[in-house]
Every structure is written in C-alpha cells, then in structure tokens.
Motif scaffolding. Sequence first.
Motif, short mmCIF file in Angstrom:
data_model
loop_
_atom_site.label_atom_id
_atom_site.label_comp_id
_atom_site.label_asym_id
_atom_site.label_seq_id
_atom_site.Cartn_x
_atom_site.Cartn_y
_atom_site.Cartn_z
N PRO A 193 -6.93 -8.75 -6.57
CA PRO A 193 -6.96 -9.30 -5.22
C PRO A 193 -5.57 -9.43 -4.59
O PRO A 193 -5.46 -9.74 -3.43
N GLU A 194 -4.52 -9.15 -5.37
CA GLU A 194 -3.18 -9.16 -4.81
C GLU A 194 -2.90 -7.88 -4.01
O GLU A 194 -2.00 -7.85 -3.19
N GLY A 195 -3.64 -6.85 -4.28
CA GLY A 195 -3.44 -5.59 -3.58
C GLY A 195 -2.31 -4.76 -4.16
O GLY A 195 -1.98 -3.71 -3.65
N THR A 196 -1.71 -5.24 -5.24
CA THR A 196 -0.62 -4.54 -5.91
C THR A 196 -0.49 -5.12 -7.32
O THR A 196 -1.30 -5.94 -7.73
N THR A 197 0.51 -4.70 -8.05
CA THR A 197 0.74 -5.25 -9.39
C THR A 197 2.15 -5.82 -9.47
O THR A 197 3.01 -5.52 -8.65
#
Length: 113
Positions: free
Chosen positions: A1-5
């Motif tokens: 849900p962060e849209g990235t790592t």
Amino acid sequence: PEGTTTRGDQVLRFHGKLFQSAQRAHTPVQALALRYTGGAARHAPFVGDAAFLPHLLQLLRLERIDLELHYCPSLSASLRRDQLARATRLQIKEYLFPVSRLTDVLPRTVTEW
C-alpha cells in the motif's frame, strides 16, 4: 500500500485508494508485517533503480531467506479508505518499530480514525 519499496528501515505513507477493492468486496483487511533477517535483510530490498533480474538472481543465490511474518488484527472494510490506510500502517509500524508508537499516536485525535 506504500506504492513502492524501502530498505525496511521505515514504513512510508499508505495510499488509501489501494484499499478500495476490499471495501467494494466488503472484505476485512488484515495487514501483514514482514521483516527479513540474516543475509536476506541486506539483499531482499528492491529499491531505487535496481534492475529486476540481477536482483532476483542475487536473492536466489542466498542459501536461505529468513523472514518474520506478523499477522495484525483484521479491520472492517466499512472504515473509510484513509482510515484503513492509517490504521494498517500504524499496525505494521508498531510491530516493526515499537518505540514509534508514541510519536504516531499522541498527536492524533480519536476523530481521525
């Protein structure tokens, strides 16, 4: 849900729109906190401009991948998307970084949830 790592040293803001499918399906949301340990902690993060294939091959060369998996309490999909995003982020952050609880909870009011 962060849209990235990330490298695992922080939990970024969760995007509420990514919880919409759970809401539409009226399905509870259960956050999972992941923590890689051992050699995997160094090699598992996929961040920046890393190329996928070399990253995957590096992971596959590890003798083992140690992972802690924590199931957080499930939340009702009847919450607003922004509430689900904040609540699940806080659940994960509390598990991964227990001291962060005070800085996340104190400034907030109950009405925000």
